[in-house]
Scaffold this motif. Structure first.
Motif, PDB file in Angstrom:
ATOM      1  N   THR A   1       0.812  -1.218   0.000  1.00  0.00           N
ATOM      2  CA  THR A   1       0.000   0.000   0.000  1.00  0.00           C
ATOM      3  C   THR A   1       0.838   1.257   0.000  1.00  0.00           C
TER       4      THR A   1
ATOM      5  N   LYS B   1      -8.604   3.810   3.307  1.00  0.00           N
ATOM      6  CA  LYS B   1      -9.305   2.688   3.948  1.00  0.00           C
ATOM      7  C   LYS B   1      -8.455   1.424   3.911  1.00  0.00           C
ATOM      8  N   ILE B   2      -7.829   1.176   2.777  1.00  0.00           N
ATOM      9  CA  ILE B   2      -6.980  -0.012   2.659  1.00  0.00           C
ATOM     10  C   ILE B   2      -5.809   0.071   3.629  1.00  0.00           C
TER      11      ILE B   2
ATOM     12  N   ALA C   1      -6.953  -0.393   7.169  1.00  0.00           N
ATOM     13  CA  ALA C   1      -7.182  -1.821   7.416  1.00  0.00           C
ATOM     14  C   ALA C   1      -5.887  -2.537   7.751  1.00  0.00           C
TER      15      ALA C   1
ATOM     16  N   VAL D   1     -12.263  -3.358   3.842  1.00  0.00           N
ATOM     17  CA  VAL D   1     -11.858  -3.821   2.500  1.00  0.00           C
ATOM     18  C   VAL D   1     -12.886  -4.751   1.874  1.00  0.00           C
ATOM     19  N   SER D   2     -14.093  -4.745   2.402  1.00  0.00           N
ATOM     20  CA  SER D   2     -15.118  -5.635   1.884  1.00  0.00           C
ATOM     21  C   SER D   2     -16.147  -4.930   0.995  1.00  0.00           C
TER      22      SER D   2
ATOM     23  N   PHE E   1     -14.696  -1.159  -4.714  1.00  0.00           N
ATOM     24  CA  PHE E   1     -13.533  -0.322  -4.973  1.00  0.00           C
ATOM     25  C   PHE E   1     -13.414  -0.054  -6.467  1.00  0.00           C
TER      26      PHE E   1
ATOM     27  N   ALA F   1      -7.186  -3.858  -2.553  1.00  0.00           N
ATOM     28  CA  ALA F   1      -8.157  -4.188  -1.504  1.00  0.00           C
ATOM     29  C   ALA F   1      -8.235  -5.690  -1.293  1.00  0.00           C
TER      30      ALA F   1
ATOM     31  N   ARG G   1      -5.129  -6.892   0.577  1.00  0.00           N
ATOM     32  CA  ARG G   1      -5.222  -6.625   2.011  1.00  0.00           C
ATOM     33  C   ARG G   1      -6.208  -7.567   2.682  1.00  0.00           C
ATOM     34  N   LYS G   2      -7.319  -7.843   2.003  1.00  0.00           N
ATOM     35  CA  LYS G   2      -8.309  -8.777   2.535  1.00  0.00           C
ATOM     36  C   LYS G   2      -7.687 -10.158   2.739  1.00  0.00           C
TER      37      LYS G   2
END
Length: 219
Positions: free
Chosen positions: A26, A130-131, A134, A150-151, A154, A162, A165-166
């Motif tokens: 990121t 946001k990412i 998270a 991250v749900s 995007f 995203a 990261r998830k």
């Protein structure tokens, strides 16, 4: 899902590796997107406000190079208050968040990222914040809150980041099958020239490769 001793040791090693190097993803995106947006902003906006905001942004960069945290905060606060409607404010806040993170001041980093999420001019910067947020929540083991960030939906440019990261969060939760699916999505949505594609592939390979496809329904 239960693991034997050897598998658990491998998972623990992977989590430690991602904790050390996973944030590179990121932060690299921030650097690329910030550079592009700075060029775009300078090319499109020739107004006095944009020019002044760019000077303050340069002050933020200089303060970061000098490793003067107090000066960074003053400059970022100034640009947020005076030029919140410019991309420079979002870029400065993201850079400040990185310096706070590097200084292990997670609270301050979260404040900067939340500012971008609430006041950022572009959806891309809001999503990137946001990412990144998270990622910090992942480090703090606030897995459910991190997963919520991250749900959502995007933009095409950030779907891969995203999903990556998830995948990190799901690995931390030992939800390996779901993590495989997330990493595969991150790869599928990235381009061949993406600087993070190889890193995501390494993560996927480390947990057993592509997810097992669902059995075909009987016709």
């Amino acid at each position: 899902m239960a693991y034997d001793h050897g598998e658990q040791e491998q998972l623990d090693a992977l989590k430690a590796w991602w904790k050390q190097y996973g944030n590179l993803v990121t932060w690299l995106l921030i650097a690329v997107l910030s550079a592009f947006s700075a060029w775009k902003a300078w090319g499109i906006y020739q107004s006095k406000q944009a020019a002044q905001a760019s000077l303050l942004f340069e002050s933020v960069q200089n303060a970061i190079q000098e490793k003067d945290q107090a000066k960074v905060l003053r400059a970022v606060t100034d640009i947020q208050e005076k030029y919140s409607g410019t991309d420079y404010a979002s870029m400065a806040s993201l850079l400040a968040a990185k310096t706070d993170f590097d200084a292990n001041d997670l609270k301050a980093a979260k404040v900067q990222l939340m500012w971008v999420g609430e006041h950022g001019k572009s959806d891309e910067f809001k999503a990137l914040a946001k990412i990144r947020l998270a990622g910090i929540l992942l480090d703090e083991k606030s897995y459910d809150d991190a997963l919520k960030l991250v749900s959502g939906d995007f933009s095409p440019q950030l779907v891969s980041a995203a999903a990556d990261r998830k995948g990190d969060i799901l690995v931390a939760q030992n939800k390996i099958d779901d993590a495989r699916a997330a990493f595969q999505l991150a790869i599928d949505k990235s381009t061949d020239k993406s600087p993070i594609r190889q890193l995501i592939q390494l993560k996927l390979d480390a947990i057993g490769g592509a997810p097992t496809p669902a059995p075909a329904a009987n016709k």
